[in-house]
Design a protein around this motif. Structure first.
Motif, PDB file in Angstrom:
ATOM      1  N   GLU A 110       0.135  -8.287  -8.745  1.00  0.00           N
ATOM      2  CA  GLU A 110       0.800  -6.931  -8.669  1.00  0.00           C
ATOM      3  C   GLU A 110       2.107  -6.911  -8.465  1.00  0.00           C
ATOM      4  N   THR A 111       2.987  -6.432  -9.450  1.00  0.00           N
ATOM      5  CA  THR A 111       4.443  -6.482  -9.214  1.00  0.00           C
ATOM      6  C   THR A 111       4.803  -5.289  -8.588  1.00  0.00           C
ATOM      7  N   GLU A 112       6.184  -5.117  -8.293  1.00  0.00           N
ATOM      8  CA  GLU A 112       6.894  -3.709  -8.025  1.00  0.00           C
ATOM      9  C   GLU A 112       6.418  -2.626  -8.696  1.00  0.00           C
ATOM     10  N   GLU A 113       6.594  -2.997  -9.878  1.00  0.00           N
ATOM     11  CA  GLU A 113       6.518  -1.879 -10.888  1.00  0.00           C
ATOM     12  C   GLU A 113       4.999  -1.560 -11.082  1.00  0.00           C
ATOM     13  N   ALA A 114       4.178  -2.336 -10.843  1.00  0.00           N
ATOM     14  CA  ALA A 114       2.528  -2.169 -10.957  1.00  0.00           C
ATOM     15  C   ALA A 114       2.182  -1.241  -9.688  1.00  0.00           C
ATOM     16  N   PHE A 115       2.832  -1.742  -8.580  1.00  0.00           N
ATOM     17  CA  PHE A 115       2.506  -0.914  -7.269  1.00  0.00           C
ATOM     18  C   PHE A 115       2.971   0.503  -7.384  1.00  0.00           C
ATOM     19  N   GLN A 116       4.192   0.672  -7.940  1.00  0.00           N
ATOM     20  CA  GLN A 116       4.831   1.859  -8.400  1.00  0.00           C
ATOM     21  C   GLN A 116       3.813   2.848  -9.137  1.00  0.00           C
ATOM     22  N   ARG A 117       3.179   2.157 -10.047  1.00  0.00           N
ATOM     23  CA  ARG A 117       2.301   3.162 -10.864  1.00  0.00           C
ATOM     24  C   ARG A 117       1.127   3.409 -10.005  1.00  0.00           C
ATOM     25  N   THR A 118       0.803   2.846  -8.966  1.00  0.00           N
ATOM     26  CA  THR A 118      -0.433   3.193  -8.259  1.00  0.00           C
ATOM     27  C   THR A 118       0.165   4.441  -7.377  1.00  0.00           C
ATOM     28  N   LEU A 119       1.314   4.468  -6.936  1.00  0.00           N
ATOM     29  CA  LEU A 119       1.932   5.606  -6.150  1.00  0.00           C
ATOM     30  C   LEU A 119       2.104   6.758  -7.310  1.00  0.00           C
ATOM     31  N   ASP A 120       2.376   6.580  -8.559  1.00  0.00           N
ATOM     32  CA  ASP A 120       2.359   7.426  -9.578  1.00  0.00           C
ATOM     33  C   ASP A 120       1.064   8.184  -9.552  1.00  0.00           C
ATOM     34  N   LEU A 121      -0.106   7.380  -9.683  1.00  0.00           N
ATOM     35  CA  LEU A 121      -1.057   7.996  -9.943  1.00  0.00           C
ATOM     36  C   LEU A 121      -1.799   8.827  -8.876  1.00  0.00           C
ATOM     37  N   MET A 122      -1.199   8.402  -7.586  1.00  0.00           N
ATOM     38  CA  MET A 122      -1.402   9.245  -6.581  1.00  0.00           C
ATOM     39  C   MET A 122      -0.808  10.795  -6.430  1.00  0.00           C
ATOM     40  N   GLU A 123       0.565  10.439  -7.008  1.00  0.00           N
ATOM     41  CA  GLU A 123       1.258  11.827  -7.135  1.00  0.00           C
ATOM     42  C   GLU A 123       0.683  12.743  -8.039  1.00  0.00           C
ATOM     43  N   ALA A 124       0.037  11.929  -9.042  1.00  0.00           N
ATOM     44  CA  ALA A 124      -0.458  12.899 -10.335  1.00  0.00           C
ATOM     45  C   ALA A 124      -1.799  13.341  -9.839  1.00  0.00           C
ATOM     46  N   VAL A 125      -2.717  12.845  -8.735  1.00  0.00           N
ATOM     47  CA  VAL A 125      -3.932  13.444  -8.475  1.00  0.00           C
ATOM     48  C   VAL A 125      -3.667  14.150  -7.122  1.00  0.00           C
ATOM     49  N   LYS A 126      -3.115  13.854  -5.986  1.00  0.00           N
ATOM     50  CA  LYS A 126      -2.980  14.275  -4.735  1.00  0.00           C
ATOM     51  C   LYS A 126      -4.255  14.433  -4.051  1.00  0.00           C
ATOM     52  N   PHE A 127      -4.791  13.162  -3.572  1.00  0.00           N
ATOM     53  CA  PHE A 127      -5.872  13.187  -3.065  1.00  0.00           C
ATOM     54  C   PHE A 127      -6.067  13.711  -1.646  1.00  0.00           C
ATOM     55  N   ASP A 128      -7.312  14.176  -1.336  1.00  0.00           N
ATOM     56  CA  ASP A 128      -7.378  14.751  -0.071  1.00  0.00           C
ATOM     57  C   ASP A 128      -7.971  13.835   0.796  1.00  0.00           C
ATOM     58  N   ASN A 129      -8.342  12.691   0.311  1.00  0.00           N
ATOM     59  CA  ASN A 129      -8.623  11.345   1.508  1.00  0.00           C
ATOM     60  C   ASN A 129      -8.764  10.143   0.825  1.00  0.00           C
ATOM     61  N   LEU A 130      -7.856   9.080   1.267  1.00  0.00           N
ATOM     62  CA  LEU A 130      -7.858   7.950   0.505  1.00  0.00           C
ATOM     63  C   LEU A 130      -8.297   6.721   1.579  1.00  0.00           C
TER      64      LEU A 130
END
Ligand code: SAM
Ligand code: SF4
Length: 406
Positions: free
Chosen positions: A304-324
């Motif tokens: 997992e690169t920094e860029e790959a990790f960033q895409r995980t954060l991007d997905l979180m921003e796109a969904v906005k989970f109620d709980n993770l």
């Protein structure tokens, strides 16, 4: 699922005439008991380490000649098998999760006169559990609907420890849920490692959406039906519409994504991408705009690169989970990814985990704000053990617990 197994184990032991020791500290409890059973989890390494800490004092009692039986159940038992007996020779029974309903016969054959140590880890058909589990709550209950998992995620021990998928029949699930309703339970959580696989081992096949509809329409008395866990690869439109439309099924989607990066997802062997995951989320948001969306995520998977990790954060921003549920990758025995060379250093994993958790809390807080000023239906679960002026409740839409003054 482990909590549910423990409730069943406790029921089986009580059927044998054993009584639970009232002791909140397991180590102290183990100093007095005649039988010590440790139900184990091996999903991450620290869970496994706990077993060896727990066994120390019991093994010492046994070495002093005390008459105490030691049972190790669950996924570490399945994973380690006989090796556990070599590591802790004082153990009497090693039993995998498929043997939960048979603990009494295993314990008897280990402890009766002329008995011997037992290792029960061979794959077996899970027998319907006729004994009554000793449930931890009077209002919410776990109900297994499918055991095992046929997936091959490269980080995960579950297929190795819980075996292949075995669905319970719709009729036996209904019977268990109706019995719970008759006993006054208000909420059930249906359990499966990959709940969307429900019924694919039957001929003719059944589906999770069919089961939800069947329970919703045939159980009298239960007010809420929840479930864990869905797999995005198999999640169907029929499940979205069942959850959105059936009155007893809570509008709460638990859909682990594990990573937002397509390369990492491919290496995890998850069978979906950032875009295909988002297509499911968009359908959920269209059909059930007020639903809660929860998930699981792993940081620090090999490569997992920094860029790959960033895409995980991007997905979180796109969904906005109620709980993770957030996890740092933990290399596990007998899994493919544990052998790969591009492991991520612990300090990088923990830095990413902290960053991700901060964002997750921020989103959960933002999501909760939609309830400000709203009147919502809640389920009263119990009084707060620390303050009897308060009751503990959960909302219909997600499983956050609140204390409310009465
Ligand atoms: N069946 C579910 C699914 O496919 O998403 C997950 C079941 S697993 C018991 C619960 C969670 O533990 C997973 O969703 C994953 O996030 C986490 N997990 C599993 N293996 C892990 C590992 N080796 N390291 C860290 N987290 C792990
Ligand atoms: Fe593990 Fe879930 Fe993948 Fe099955 S689907 S292997 S339980 S992560």
């Amino acid at each position: 699922m482990n909590v549910s197994d423990s409730e069943r184990l406790e029921g089986e032991l009580q059927n044998m005439g054993l009584e639970k020791i009232v002791e909140t500290n397991p180590k102290r409890g183990a100093l007095n008991a005649d039988v010590v059973l440790v139900n184990t989890c091996s999903i991450r390494d620290h869970a496994e380490q706990k077993l060896y800490d727990q066994l120390g004092p019991v093994a010492a009692r046994k070495r002093k000649g005390e008459d105490v039986a030691v049972v190790v159940a669950g996924c570490v038992a399945q994973q380690e098998g006989e090796a556990l007996l070599r590591r802790v020779p004082e153990i009497d029974v090693v039993m995998g999760p498929q043997y939960v309903g048979r603990v009494n016969e295993l314990l008897s054959s280990a402890t009766e006169r002329g008995g011997h140590q037992v290792v029960a880890t061979d794959p077996t058909l899970i027998m319907e559990d006729i004994s009554k589990p000793i449930r931890g709550s009077k209002v919410r209950a776990w109900v297994n609907i499918i055991y095992g998992c046929n997936e091959h995620c490269t980080y995960c021990v579950v297929p190795g420890t819980r075996g292949i998928e075995q669905s319970r029949t719709m009729e036996s699930i209904l019977e268990e849920v109706q019995t719970l309703a008759d006993d006054g339970y208000k909420e059930v959580t249906l359990l499966g490692q990959n709940i969307d696989a429900y019924g694919r081992d039957f001929t003719p096949k059944r589906s999770f959406a069919e089961l939800l509809t069947y329970l919703n329409n045939n159980v009298e008395g239960i007010e809420r039906i929840r479930y864990v866990t869905s797999h995005p690869r198999y999640f169907s439109d029929a499940v979205i519409s069942a959850i959105a439309n059936l009155d007893k099924v809570c509008e709460c989607f638990h859909l682990p994504f594990q990573s937002g990066d397509d390369e990492v997802l491919k290496n995890m062997r998850r069978g979906y991408t950032f875009d295909s995951y988002m297509r499911i989320i968009n359908k959920i948001k269209t059909q059930a705009p007020d639903a809660s969306i929860c998930g699981d995520v792993i940081v620090g998977f090999p490569g997992e690169t920094e860029e790959a990790f960033q895409r995980t954060l991007d997905l979180m921003e796109a969904v906005k989970f109620d709980n993770l549920n957030t996890f740092a990758y933990s290399p596990r025995p007998n899994t493919e990814a544990a052998l790969w060379e591009d492991q991520i250093p612990d300090d990088v994993k923990s830095e990413r985990l902290q960053k991700l958790q901060r964002l997750s809390i921020q989103h959960a807080t933002e999501r909760s704000e939609r309830y400000l000023g709203e009147v919502v239906e809640v389920l009263v679960e119990q009084t707060n053990p620390k303050n009897s002026d308060q009751v503990m409740v959960s909302k219909h839409l997600d499983i956050e617990l609140l204390f409310i003054r009465i």
